[in-house]
Scaffold this active site. Structure first.
Site, PDB file in Angstrom:
ATOM      1  N   CYS A 112     -40.640  -2.766  48.754  1.00 55.01           N
ATOM      2  CA  CYS A 112     -39.237  -2.553  48.365  1.00 55.01           C
ATOM      3  C   CYS A 112     -39.080  -1.977  46.969  1.00 55.01           C
ATOM      4  O   CYS A 112     -37.995  -1.507  46.612  1.00 55.01           O
ATOM      5  CB  CYS A 112     -38.454  -3.852  48.479  1.00 55.01           C
ATOM      6  N   HIS A 246     -31.936  -3.424  44.136  1.00 55.80           N
ATOM      7  CA  HIS A 246     -32.469  -3.520  45.497  1.00 55.80           C
ATOM      8  C   HIS A 246     -31.558  -4.427  46.316  1.00 55.80           C
ATOM      9  O   HIS A 246     -31.189  -5.522  45.880  1.00 55.80           O
ATOM     10  CB  HIS A 246     -33.898  -4.080  45.432  1.00 55.80           C
ATOM     11  N   ASN A 276     -31.738  -5.505  54.124  1.00 52.75           N
ATOM     12  CA  ASN A 276     -32.798  -5.034  53.227  1.00 52.75           C
ATOM     13  C   ASN A 276     -33.564  -3.900  53.918  1.00 52.75           C
ATOM     14  O   ASN A 276     -34.281  -4.137  54.887  1.00 52.75           O
ATOM     15  CB  ASN A 276     -33.721  -6.215  52.905  1.00 52.75           C
TER      16      ASN A 276
HETATM   17  N1  ACO Z   1     -30.176 -19.431  60.199  1.00 55.39           N
HETATM   18  C1  ACO Z   1     -29.889 -20.738  60.122  1.00 55.39           C
HETATM   19  N2  ACO Z   1     -30.643 -21.592  59.408  1.00 55.39           N
HETATM   20  C2  ACO Z   1     -31.698 -21.096  58.767  1.00 55.39           C
HETATM   21  C3  ACO Z   1     -32.055 -19.742  58.810  1.00 55.39           C
HETATM   22  C4  ACO Z   1     -31.245 -18.893  59.573  1.00 55.39           C
HETATM   23  N3  ACO Z   1     -31.472 -17.571  59.695  1.00 55.39           N
HETATM   24  N4  ACO Z   1     -33.161 -19.540  58.053  1.00 55.39           N
HETATM   25  C5  ACO Z   1     -33.494 -20.734  57.558  1.00 55.39           C
HETATM   26  N5  ACO Z   1     -32.624 -21.676  57.992  1.00 55.39           N
HETATM   27  C6  ACO Z   1     -32.594 -23.091  57.698  1.00 55.39           C
HETATM   28  C7  ACO Z   1     -33.936 -23.623  57.263  1.00 55.39           C
HETATM   29  O1  ACO Z   1     -34.727 -23.998  58.362  1.00 55.39           O
HETATM   30  C8  ACO Z   1     -33.531 -24.809  56.417  1.00 55.39           C
HETATM   31  O2  ACO Z   1     -33.234 -25.897  57.271  1.00 55.39           O
HETATM   32  P1  ACO Z   1     -33.626 -27.412  56.868  1.00 55.39           P
HETATM   33  O3  ACO Z   1     -32.882 -27.678  55.591  1.00 55.39           O
HETATM   34  O4  ACO Z   1     -33.187 -28.184  58.031  1.00 55.39           O
HETATM   35  O5  ACO Z   1     -35.114 -27.347  56.662  1.00 55.39           O
HETATM   36  C9  ACO Z   1     -32.228 -24.373  55.755  1.00 55.39           C
HETATM   37  O6  ACO Z   1     -31.711 -23.314  56.597  1.00 55.39           O
HETATM   38  C10 ACO Z   1     -32.404 -23.851  54.362  1.00 55.39           C
HETATM   39  O7  ACO Z   1     -33.527 -22.932  54.374  1.00 55.39           O
HETATM   40  P2  ACO Z   1     -34.003 -22.180  53.095  1.00 55.39           P
HETATM   41  O8  ACO Z   1     -35.273 -21.477  53.398  1.00 55.39           O
HETATM   42  O9  ACO Z   1     -33.960 -23.152  51.957  1.00 55.39           O
HETATM   43  O10 ACO Z   1     -32.835 -21.136  52.931  1.00 55.39           O
HETATM   44  P3  ACO Z   1     -32.552 -20.239  51.688  1.00 55.39           P
HETATM   45  O11 ACO Z   1     -31.225 -20.565  51.128  1.00 55.39           O
HETATM   46  O12 ACO Z   1     -33.739 -20.179  50.749  1.00 55.39           O
HETATM   47  O13 ACO Z   1     -32.417 -18.799  52.355  1.00 55.39           O
HETATM   48  C11 ACO Z   1     -33.657 -16.771  52.624  1.00 55.39           C
HETATM   49  C12 ACO Z   1     -33.524 -18.232  53.027  1.00 55.39           C
HETATM   50  C13 ACO Z   1     -32.359 -16.052  52.976  1.00 55.39           C
HETATM   51  C14 ACO Z   1     -34.818 -16.138  53.354  1.00 55.39           C
HETATM   52  C15 ACO Z   1     -33.859 -16.713  51.081  1.00 55.39           C
HETATM   53  O14 ACO Z   1     -34.914 -17.575  50.717  1.00 55.39           O
HETATM   54  C16 ACO Z   1     -34.177 -15.327  50.576  1.00 55.39           C
HETATM   55  O15 ACO Z   1     -33.352 -14.422  50.635  1.00 55.39           O
HETATM   56  N6  ACO Z   1     -35.383 -15.107  49.984  1.00 55.39           N
HETATM   57  C17 ACO Z   1     -35.743 -13.845  49.416  1.00 55.39           C
HETATM   58  C18 ACO Z   1     -36.155 -12.942  50.501  1.00 55.39           C
HETATM   59  C19 ACO Z   1     -36.261 -11.491  50.090  1.00 55.39           C
HETATM   60  O16 ACO Z   1     -35.425 -10.991  49.366  1.00 55.39           O
HETATM   61  N7  ACO Z   1     -37.273 -10.857  50.624  1.00 55.39           N
HETATM   62  C20 ACO Z   1     -37.436  -9.476  50.509  1.00 55.39           C
HETATM   63  C21 ACO Z   1     -38.285  -9.084  49.361  1.00 55.39           C
HETATM   64  S1  ACO Z   1     -38.398  -7.379  49.319  1.00 55.39           S
HETATM   65  C22 ACO Z   1     -39.745  -6.728  50.208  1.00 55.39           C
HETATM   66  O17 ACO Z   1     -40.613  -6.162  49.636  1.00 55.39           O
HETATM   67  C23 ACO Z   1     -39.873  -6.866  51.650  1.00 55.39           C
END
Ligand code: ACO
Length: 319
Positions: A112, A246, A276
């Site tokens: 990215c 980004h 993304n």
């Molecule tokens: N729908 C519903 N619930 C979900 C989902 C979903 N899609 N995904 C996770 N959950 C649940 C989890 O299981 C968890 O449940 P629990 O509390 O019962 O265990 C709860 O929601 C909270 O999960 P978290 O992982 O803490 O959620 P978070 O708020 O961290 O959001 C996310 C997850 C959106 C992936 C976030 O961590 C994020 O955006 N991270 C950065 C990712 C990113 O930008 N990546 C790209 C980098 S660029 C590249 O080079 C590819």
């Protein structure tokens, strides 16, 4: 000499996948995805379309916008981590399809942050007098590498391509670059299969991500890259007319701009429509911002990216 962006273009696949569509595949909801990421929908390529197909359309539009012929291009750089094949490069496919017979061509892989790294490389070549006209493309089709049973990743990504034409100019263009890699954190965002470590995809050909770790990194990376690129140009944020970060997650952007005290009106966001799109994210947003008239001649624009590697970078551009 500076590398001036004299034309932009982009390409998005026709197929829209909404959050409600995803809620039929994995246990999630439109509300959860919107609240946690800001994404409402994304574009997804069909099976017959590869990264070079999107890159070609974006490149043709950028060349038309710049009023530059394919014969004038001296170098093509395609930033991608989802090439059509391990080789030849997407850049070579593009060179052939554009009939840019005077150009050299190579791919740059930095996920990215790819476009930001590509712009740093291209602008340095122009500043050094090595080239006068460069076509720079960011293109990815990461939806082809998603595990559609993993709700932690399949909700985040979309496909797209964005392109710019760079030309040597005495007055405006890229005035500063920053880039950094933290390979020690590489395992938090990985595509394990398909490379020489695992050519038969025994470990899976899907993106694996530790979302929380990447989130923490992303917040730090976005803030650091803005501070460092401004430092490199001796500018302050008050001088900036538009920040194009980004487009990964609105919470990452909101967190950083709140902490830094940056006004929302100076930040371009379109992730609600596309999710993304990896290396396409920044040039797609730049093309939309330019098309919408958000950029005026002389404006200072900051482009910032972060991604797998882990890598991050930023560019300061006088429009
Ligand atoms: N729908 C519903 N619930 C979900 C989902 C979903 N899609 N995904 C996770 N959950 C649940 C989890 O299981 C968890 O449940 P629990 O509390 O019962 O265990 C709860 O929601 C909270 O999960 P978290 O992982 O803490 O959620 P978070 O708020 O961290 O959001 C996310 C997850 C959106 C992936 C976030 O961590 C994020 O955006 N991270 C950065 C990712 C990113 O930008 N990546 C790209 C980098 S660029 C590249 O080079 C590819």
């Amino acid at each position: 000499m500076k590398a001036k962006i004299i034309g932009t273009g982009s390409c998005i696949p026709a197929k829209v996948v909404t959050n409600d569509d995803l809620s039929k595949i994995v246990e999630t909801s439109d509300e959860w995805i919107r609240e946690r990421t800001g994404i409402r929908e994304r574009r997804v390529t069909d099976a017959a379309t590869a990264t070079s197909d999107l890159a070609l359309v974006a490149a043709e539009k950028a060349l038309a916008n710049a009023k530059v012929s394919a014969a004038e291009i001296e170098l093509i750089i395609v930033c991608t981590c989802s090439p059509d094949t391990l080789f030849p490069s997407v850049a070579c496919i593009l060179q052939d399809k554009l009939k840019a017979t005077n150009a050299s061509a190579f791919d740059l892989s930095s996920a990215c942050a790819g476009f930001n790294f590509g712009l740093a490389v291209a602008s340095s070549l122009i500043e050094a007098g090595r080239h006068k006209t460069i076509l720079l493309v960011g293109a990815d089709t990461l939806t082809k590498y998603l595990d559609w049973t993993d709700r932690g990743t399949c909700i985040l990504f979309g496909d797209a391509a964005g392109a710019v034409v760079l030309k040597a100019d005495q007055d405006s263009g890229v005035i500063g670059n920053f880039w950094k890699a933290e390979g020690n954190l590489r395992n938090s965002l990985v595509m394990p299969g398909g490379g020489s470590r695992d050519p038969e995809n025994k470990n899976g050909r899907f993106i694996r991500m530790d979302g929380k770790e990447v989130f923490k990194f992303a917040v730090r990376a976005l803030e650091t890259s803005i501070i460092e690129v401004l430092k490199a140009t001796s500018c302050s944020f008050d001088d900036v007319n538009l920040l194009i970060p980004h487009q990964a997650n609105i919470r990452i952007i909101d967190h950083v701009i709140k902490k830094m005290g940056l006004p929302k009106e100076k930040v371009y966001v379109n992730l609600q429509k596309y999710g993304n799109t990896s290396a396409a994210s920044v040039p797609l947003a730049l093309d939309e911002a330019a098309t919408e008239g958000r950029l005026k001649r002389g404006d200072l624009v900051i482009l910032s990216g972060f991604g797998a590697g882990l890598t991050y970078g930023a560019n300061a551009v006088i429009w």
